[in-house]
Design a protein around this motif. Structure first.
Motif, PDB file in Angstrom:
ATOM      1  N   VAL A   1      40.694  -8.420  56.348  1.00  0.00           N
ATOM      2  CA  VAL A   1      41.083  -9.287  55.228  1.00  0.00           C
ATOM      3  C   VAL A   1      41.101 -10.745  55.673  1.00  0.00           C
ATOM      4  N   THR A   2      41.620 -11.005  56.846  1.00  0.00           N
ATOM      5  CA  THR A   2      41.675 -12.378  57.354  1.00  0.00           C
ATOM      6  C   THR A   2      40.272 -12.942  57.569  1.00  0.00           C
ATOM      7  N   SER A   3      39.385 -12.158  58.189  1.00  0.00           N
ATOM      8  CA  SER A   3      38.032 -12.667  58.429  1.00  0.00           C
ATOM      9  C   SER A   3      37.262 -12.828  57.124  1.00  0.00           C
ATOM     10  N   ARG A   4      37.477 -11.931  56.163  1.00  0.00           N
ATOM     11  CA  ARG A   4      36.797 -12.060  54.853  1.00  0.00           C
ATOM     12  C   ARG A   4      37.281 -13.309  54.130  1.00  0.00           C
ATOM     13  N   ARG A   5      38.566 -13.592  54.203  1.00  0.00           N
ATOM     14  CA  ARG A   5      39.103 -14.800  53.577  1.00  0.00           C
ATOM     15  C   ARG A   5      38.505 -16.048  54.217  1.00  0.00           C
ATOM     16  N   GLU A   6      38.359 -16.029  55.526  1.00  0.00           N
ATOM     17  CA  GLU A   6      37.745 -17.175  56.212  1.00  0.00           C
ATOM     18  C   GLU A   6      36.284 -17.344  55.791  1.00  0.00           C
ATOM     19  N   GLU A   7      35.564 -16.219  55.644  1.00  0.00           N
ATOM     20  CA  GLU A   7      34.175 -16.291  55.192  1.00  0.00           C
ATOM     21  C   GLU A   7      34.088 -16.867  53.785  1.00  0.00           C
ATOM     22  N   LEU A   8      34.971 -16.411  52.898  1.00  0.00           N
ATOM     23  CA  LEU A   8      34.958 -16.920  51.521  1.00  0.00           C
ATOM     24  C   LEU A   8      35.333 -18.396  51.468  1.00  0.00           C
ATOM     25  N   ASP A   9      36.291 -18.804  52.293  1.00  0.00           N
ATOM     26  CA  ASP A   9      36.655 -20.224  52.343  1.00  0.00           C
ATOM     27  C   ASP A   9      35.491 -21.071  52.831  1.00  0.00           C
ATOM     28  N   LEU A  10      34.797 -20.584  53.848  1.00  0.00           N
ATOM     29  CA  LEU A  10      33.643 -21.311  54.373  1.00  0.00           C
ATOM     30  C   LEU A  10      32.533 -21.386  53.330  1.00  0.00           C
ATOM     31  N   GLU A  11      32.291 -20.282  52.626  1.00  0.00           N
ATOM     32  CA  GLU A  11      31.264 -20.263  51.588  1.00  0.00           C
ATOM     33  C   GLU A  11      31.621 -21.209  50.440  1.00  0.00           C
ATOM     34  N   ALA A  12      32.897 -21.209  50.051  1.00  0.00           N
ATOM     35  CA  ALA A  12      33.337 -22.114  48.979  1.00  0.00           C
ATOM     36  C   ALA A  12      33.185 -23.573  49.406  1.00  0.00           C
ATOM     37  N   ALA A  13      33.540 -23.882  50.634  1.00  0.00           N
ATOM     38  CA  ALA A  13      33.390 -25.255  51.131  1.00  0.00           C
ATOM     39  C   ALA A  13      31.919 -25.663  51.172  1.00  0.00           C
TER      40      ALA A  13
END
Length: 172
Positions: free
Chosen positions: A48-60
């Protein structure tokens, strides 16, 4: 008296407690499953933590891309308007028709109309209308939509005036 062995030096021998077989097996199962449960919980948290980081990076990344696209579009519009503003065709009234054709090119490329107004807010040309027509029949000689900042008033629900009352000519 019984003879004591070396390991019994003065202490009574403790008799092991007997537990039921079902209790022993339940404890053994929990003892063997608990590490697996802890490991799977930790892996779920990490996923969950790594997926959230991936989504944050994609959104940025998407936000930066969108901002760059908007910046490029605005830069192109500003450059085109700058070309129009520095056109030598604005210097003479006789060449305003040629400038009007250039302004129509801006409209065709960017989808926005061009209004040329004098310093006294008198509209000289508007790409919404054919060249040479009266600027606006209801504007009393002024450019429709051009008000000096001292005459700006808010319109809409925040100001208490209805949205249909946004026409600047009603405020002159």
């Amino acid at each position: 008296m019984k003879p004591q062995s070396a390991g019994d030096a003065g202490s009574p021998i403790a008799k092991p407690q007997s537990i039921r077989l079902a209790t022993f097996l339940t404890r053994l199962i929990w003892l063997s499953i608990l590490p697996l449960l802890l490991l799977s919980g930790w892996q779920a948290f990490e996923h969950v933590t790594s997926r959230r980081e991936e989504l944050d990076l994609e959104a940025a990344t998407q936000a930066k891309s969108l901002a760059a696209t908007v910046d490029q579009h605005l830069t192109a519009r500003i450059a085109a308007l700058n070309v129009l503003a520095h056109s030598p065709l604005l210097d003479e009234t006789a060449t305003h028709q040629a400038f009007y054709r250039e302004a129509q090119g801006f409209r065709n490329n960017f989808g926005s109309h061009v209004v040329l107004a004098a310093l006294d807010m008198q509209m000289l040309l508007n790409t919404r209308q054919p060249f040479g027509t009266a600027p606006c029949p209801n504007c009393r000689g002024r450019a429709d939509g051009l008000l000096p900042p001292s005459r700006w008033r808010p319109a809409g629900p925040q100001s208490g005036t209805p949205s249909s009352d946004r026409s600047p000519r009603k405020h002159w």
